[in-house]
Design a protein around this motif. Structure first.
Motif, short mmCIF file in Angstrom:
data_model
loop_
_atom_site.label_atom_id
_atom_site.label_comp_id
_atom_site.label_asym_id
_atom_site.label_seq_id
_atom_site.Cartn_x
_atom_site.Cartn_y
_atom_site.Cartn_z
N ILE A 151 23.23 -37.70 45.72
CA ILE A 151 22.82 -36.40 46.26
C ILE A 151 21.38 -36.55 46.71
O ILE A 151 20.55 -37.05 45.96
CB ILE A 151 22.90 -35.30 45.18
N PRO A 152 21.07 -36.12 47.92
CA PRO A 152 19.68 -36.24 48.36
C PRO A 152 18.76 -35.44 47.45
O PRO A 152 19.13 -34.36 46.99
CB PRO A 152 19.69 -35.61 49.76
N THR A 197 16.21 -34.03 48.33
CA THR A 197 15.48 -33.07 49.16
C THR A 197 15.55 -31.68 48.54
O THR A 197 16.62 -31.12 48.34
CB THR A 197 16.14 -33.00 50.56
N CYS A 198 14.39 -31.12 48.26
CA CYS A 198 14.36 -29.81 47.63
C CYS A 198 14.00 -28.76 48.67
O CYS A 198 12.93 -28.79 49.26
CB CYS A 198 13.31 -29.83 46.52
N THR A 199 14.91 -27.88 48.95
CA THR A 199 14.65 -26.84 49.95
C THR A 199 15.18 -25.51 49.44
O THR A 199 15.94 -25.46 48.48
CB THR A 199 15.37 -27.15 51.27
N VAL A 200 14.75 -24.48 50.10
CA VAL A 200 15.20 -23.14 49.73
C VAL A 200 16.09 -22.61 50.85
O VAL A 200 15.74 -22.71 52.02
CB VAL A 200 13.97 -22.22 49.55
N GLY A 201 17.23 -22.06 50.47
CA GLY A 201 18.15 -21.54 51.48
C GLY A 201 17.61 -20.28 52.11
O GLY A 201 16.79 -19.57 51.53
N ARG A 202 18.05 -20.04 53.33
CA ARG A 202 17.54 -18.86 54.04
C ARG A 202 18.55 -18.49 55.12
O ARG A 202 19.14 -19.36 55.74
CB ARG A 202 16.20 -19.24 54.68
N GLU A 203 18.70 -17.19 55.35
CA GLU A 203 19.57 -16.81 56.46
C GLU A 203 18.76 -16.29 57.63
O GLU A 203 17.64 -15.85 57.48
CB GLU A 203 20.65 -15.80 56.03
N GLN A 204 19.34 -16.33 58.79
CA GLN A 204 18.71 -15.79 59.98
C GLN A 204 18.74 -14.26 59.87
O GLN A 204 19.78 -13.67 59.57
CB GLN A 204 19.48 -16.21 61.23
N GLN A 225 21.88 -11.77 59.06
CA GLN A 225 21.89 -10.99 57.83
C GLN A 225 22.15 -9.53 58.16
O GLN A 225 23.01 -8.89 57.55
CB GLN A 225 20.53 -11.12 57.13
#
Lengths: 493, 488
Positions: A433-434, A436-443, A447
């Motif tokens: 599993i990468p 890479t730490c990111t936070v999800g977000r919607e457009q 939304q």
């Protein structure tokens, strides 16, 4: 934004047994290829012939597995008889159908960038190398250049500038080999050559013509020959093209006519006695026609894209030099580009049959794939995928592979890495599993859209998903609106 | 009504059952619907038990009745011709009428009763029998073959009757005792309740519908997928742009200009507006060089890159066009401060393909990508597995494949729990360095990506065979209204 239908109301249609209507019963329909619709050429090979050439026999499932590991796909199984039944839909009588073979034919899908897999010879060769049964052949261009072709550059530049040639010596054809030879040319024409617009292949019986050859572009009315179509008539090029545009029996040639029709001069290949070998990209001449008895083959590829012409020629030579008495050898031809005053501006020897060397960093390959194999192991894996023999350089940090003329798809070290990983086996790679730490977000737009959808749904409306593409009639005429500027397609479906 | 009830009960008492309500009701002169209605109410109170029957039989159409009365068209035609010993077609028309002459003549020819001599028709046989008429007169014993012929000529039609077989039920009695609907205080006080029969609750009928709104099944699946991807930490890309330039859709992805996918056969090109307005010029030059000459370790494609081709507008064939723009923006904005990212989108794409049961010209693509240093194929396998696990597919296998803009490329095969077989479920790969280098992403940054269509998992989940039953104006409202909740 998705559209909503104003359809508030009660649930209708309760049937007489007071049940809600059920969705239709699911049937086992094979839902075919979807999304990223890859354009994969399909090769039809007779199963028994394939296995006999491979020297191994498989069950359908086992062969499917092998294809899976290698990266091709066994798409369908059929037979000559089955194909006829499916296509002509009963216009053949039962007797006629019985005469057709019911030998099983495999339809194999190959990747669009592997021109060496477009014939049974190429598939068999690649699989045998993959299985370790044979080493990749070394293709040799025989030293002496005896034959030549002169290009009248000022003329050919107007319509189809380039040509590359080669001679296959002392070849032995059987019916199967001959059919495959023709089929490979068709496949290349369809795919890489973009329907002959970029490159066109002409193959001739070398012993029926006399070199040195000429590649010229002339006034259509001045080119006279007997073409390789059913008739024995002689035509001049102009009337020939008109003939192909209208004659029903030759309708398979009609699509190529526009490629040269409008030009003042048509490309033509001639021998030293002014015999016409071919009128590229339309048709070959009858005089130099190849038969099962042909022993020496002269191949010429005329083109508007020189890079592709070389790839095409190299492919045809690589595949069929297998049947020469000295396998995997080819006799070269010198191509002289001559301008109108007789001066040779450029000269090349073809076919290139380039055995180039390319390098990839071993750590790079391991890191790209996500494995950690030794340089030695990587070197050996290269043999399986036609990148051998490979060398280890610079203290075992660099892998230098031999890229044969059959692997024109190798553009960058990542291509080498991919092949190493195919040899290693994709399904043997350990998954990670990468980190890479990111936070999800919607457009925000989506939304809001979804929130609105829910609210409108709660209010009792039924959602409808409409097409984006609609007709002028549906959008304007039927609504009695005047047509206003809108995004319109130049090639509607 | 009570009369019918009584008749049914008496009959059952004497004979045990009523074989078929239809002939029975006819015999007694009652309307069949009334009988069925009463039988059903009696079954509710379990006095009787009913079984559904369905019979079909042939009846005469109006045409058929007129044939019985006046004779068939061919008979009329034959007689007319026989009488006149020969008739021209026009005269025949005047004699028997246009319709009769047309049908009759065809039948006479078929039966070889008459033949044509020049413009006239003459009889070939002395006398004939009106076979069709006699067939119509004996409808009951007709063979299927004859019936088919007569049906074709619209002389008979197939009628279906649904009727009931009625038998004694568990609570059968000759007397219909009134059942009470409610228990009242008086019944309790008087003790009556011990003896009274109460109407049983029916839990199987539907009450009045409450109405309501419904969301579209495809968009339900889309909402679920969006959730899944956001749970994995992915950021949504702004994909609200259907028209794209060839530059972003193909060229920036290192797809050569001679690639078959750029053909009019596969891509929709825009007539108006035909050309894009602008592309980032410096980036354009780097892309052009990469195609023509290579660079960054690549030998390139070695052909002449055409500006005209790059500027052509089209309807995007994949959302990867937007992914490309996101990567470019990421590279431009980060400078020396590269921040890894995970992007996704689910939006509409257009392909000019042959339409069939599972393909339309427009569909929805799900795409995800991870941008970071030193990503590997192992990472891609892990990411793809994580995603598919979240939507219910746990067994995966990967197959070598080819995409112009990814290398290595893998086709994803999964064991689908609903279909119960291995099937292709997606495509994936690592973006080529030739695509990433001109963007200006730092060395060592790699991008892994995967995609699938939205329609396919939806059609499998909702057991829909034809894409037109899912997407577009031909979708039945009932399907949307009854589409179950989407859970993966």
């Amino acid at each position: 934004f998705f559209f909503f239908l104003v359809l508030k109301g009660r649930l209708s249609s309760i049937d007489e047994n007071n049940h809600l209507p059920l969705p239709s019963r699911h049937s086992q329909v094979w839902l075919s290829n979807f999304q990223y619709r890859i354009i994969m050429p399909t090769i039809a090979v007779e199963k028994e012939l394939l296995f006999s050439k491979l020297g191994r026999s498989y069950t359908d499932n086992a062969f499917d597995e092998l294809c899976f590991e290698f990266g091709i796909e066994l798409d369908d199984k059929t037979s000559e008889r089955e194909e006829a039944m499916k296509s002509s839909a009963g216009t053949l009588t039962r007797e006629q159908l019985q005469t057709l073979s019911d030998a099983i034919i495999y339809k194999i899908d190959v990747p669009a960038n592997r021109y060496d897999l477009l014939c049974i010879e190429g598939i068999v060769r690649s699989l045998k190398i993959f299985l370790g049964d044979i080493d990749a052949p070394v293709y040799k261009v025989l030293g002496e250049v005896k034959e030549s072709i002169t290009v009248r550059k000022t003329n050919t530049d107007k319509v189809r500038p380039f040509v590359v040639c080669a001679i296959l010596q002392d070849i032995t054809f059987t019916k199967d080999r001959y059919d495959s030879f023709i089929e490979l040319q068709d496949q290349l024409h369809r795919n890489l050559c973009r329907q002959r617009t970029l490159v066109a292949i002409g193959t001739h019986d070398y012993d029926t013509v006399k070199g040195p050859f000429v590649y010229d572009a002339r006034d259509p009315t001045k080119i006279e020959f007997v073409p390789l179509t059913p008739d024995d008539r002689s035509f001049n090029a102009k009337e020939l093209l008109n003939f192909y545009e209208t004659e029903a029996a030759c309708k398979h040639l009609k699509p190529y006519v526009p490629i040269i029709k409008k030009s003042d001069v048509y490309p033509v290949i001639l021998d030293s006695e002014e015999n016409v070998l071919s009128l590229p990209p339309i048709i070959n001449g009858s005089k130099s026609k190849i038969t099962l008895d042909t022993k020496n083959v002269f191949i010429e590829c005329t083109a508007t894209d020189l890079t592709k012409a070389n790839i095409v020629l190299d492919t045809v030579v690589a595949m069929f030099s297998e049947y020469c008495s000295k396998p995997f050898t080819v006799e070269p031809v010198r191509v002289n580009y001559m301008c109108s005053n007789g001066k040779i501006l450029d000269t090349k020897v073809t076919p290139l049959m380039s055995n180039r060397k390319e390098r990839a960093n071993i750590e790079f390959c391991n890191s790209l794939i996500g494995i950690d194999i030794s340089p030695e192991k990587m070197k050996i894996l290269c043999n399986k995928v036609q990148l051998g023999p490979a060398e280890l350089l610079e203290n075992d940090t660099i892998l230098e592979v031999t890229v044969p003329p059959t692997r024109s798809d190798i553009l960058h070290p990542v291509d080498i890495a991919e092949d190493v990983s195919i040899a290693f086996g994709y399904n043997n790679i350990k998954k990670k599993i990468p980190t890479t730490c990111t936070v999800g977000r919607e457009q925000p737009l989506n939304q809001l859209g979804d929130l609105l959808r829910e609210e409108i749904g709660c209010a009792g409306y039924t959602e409808v998903l409409t097409h984006g593409l609609c007709s002028i009639r549906d959008n304007f005429t039927a609504l009695r609106r005047l047509e206003t500027p809108s995004v319109s397609l130049s090639n509607p479906a | 009504m009570a009369e019918i009830d009584q008749k049914i009960l008496i009959h059952l008492n004497e004979n045990g059952l009523i074989d078929d309500s239809y002939p029975w009701s006819k015999e007694l002169g009652y309307g069949h619907d009334d009988v069925v209605g009463r039988a059903k109410s009696l079954s509710v109170i379990r006095y009787v038990v009913t079984e559904n029957l369905s019979t079909s039989f042939y009846t005469l159409t109006d045409q058929g009745s007129s044939v019985i009365k006046d004779g068939s068209q061919e008979m009329k035609v034959f007689n007319a011709i026989k009488e006149a010993s020969k008739l021209s077609m026009n005269d025949l028309k005047t004699a028997v009428g246009k319709d009769t002459s047309k049908i009759g003549m065809a039948q006479c020819m078929k039966n070889k009763w008459i033949k044509k001599e020049g413009d006239d028709l003459i009889p070939i046989v002395e006398s004939v029998e009106d076979i069709v008429r006699s067939q119509l007169q004996s409808l009951d014993n007709m063979s299927d073959k004859i019936a088919k012929e007569l049906k074709k000529r619209k002389l008979i039609s197939l009628k279906k009757i649904s009727s009931l077989k009625i038998e004694k039920g568990p609570l059968f009695s000759l007397e219909i005792k009134k059942q009470a609907a409610d228990i009242t205080k008086e019944m309790l006080d008087s003790g009556e309740w011990k003896d009274i029969q109460f109407k049983p609750y029916t839990f199987l009928t539907f009450g009045q519908s409450v109405g309501g709104g419904y969301l579209h099944p495809l968009l339900k699946v889309r909402a679920e997928f969006r959730k899944v991807l956001m749970q994995m930490g992915f950021e949504e890309m702004p994909t609200n742009k259907w028209v794209e330039s060839s530059f972003w859709n193909f060229d920036s992805l290192f797809q050569p200009q001679s690639h078959p996918a750029r053909d009019a056969h596969d891509t929709f090109f825009i007539k108006e507006p035909a050309r894009t307005v602008s592309v980032p010029e410096e980036y354009y030059e780097r892309v052009k060089t990469m195609h023509e000459k290579g660079g960054s370790g690549s030998i390139g494609y070695r052909y002449d890159f055409q500006r005209e081709e790059a500027f052509k507008n089209l309807l995007r064939t994949h959302t990867t066009a937007i992914s490309s723009q996101m990567l470019y923006k990421l590279a431009q904005n980060c400078g020396d401060n590269f921040k890894p990212a995970k992007y996704f989108s689910i939006d509409r794409v257009f392909r000019n393909e042959t339409m069939d049961a599972t393909h339309l010209c427009e569909f929805h693509q799900v795409e995800g990508m991870v941008v970071d240093y030193n990503l590997s194929l192992g990472d891609l396998i892990g990411t793809v597995e994580t995603f598919f696990k979240k939507i219910g597919i746990t067994q995966l296998r990967f197959k070598p494949a080819f995409n112009p803009y990814t290398e290595p490329s893998m086709e994803v095969f999964g064991y689908h729990p609903t279909l119960e077989k291995w099937t292709e479920i997606g495509n994936s790969g690592m973006f080529r360095p030739e695509m990433l280098a001109p963007m200006g992403l730092p060395e060592g940054v790699r991008v892994i990506a995967w995609g699938l269509s939205l329609e396919r998992p939806t059609m499998i989940k909702y057991k829909i065979d034809n894409i037109r039953d899912l997407f577009g104006h031909k979708v039945e409202m009932a399907r949307t209204k009854t589409a179950p909740v989407c859970r993966f």
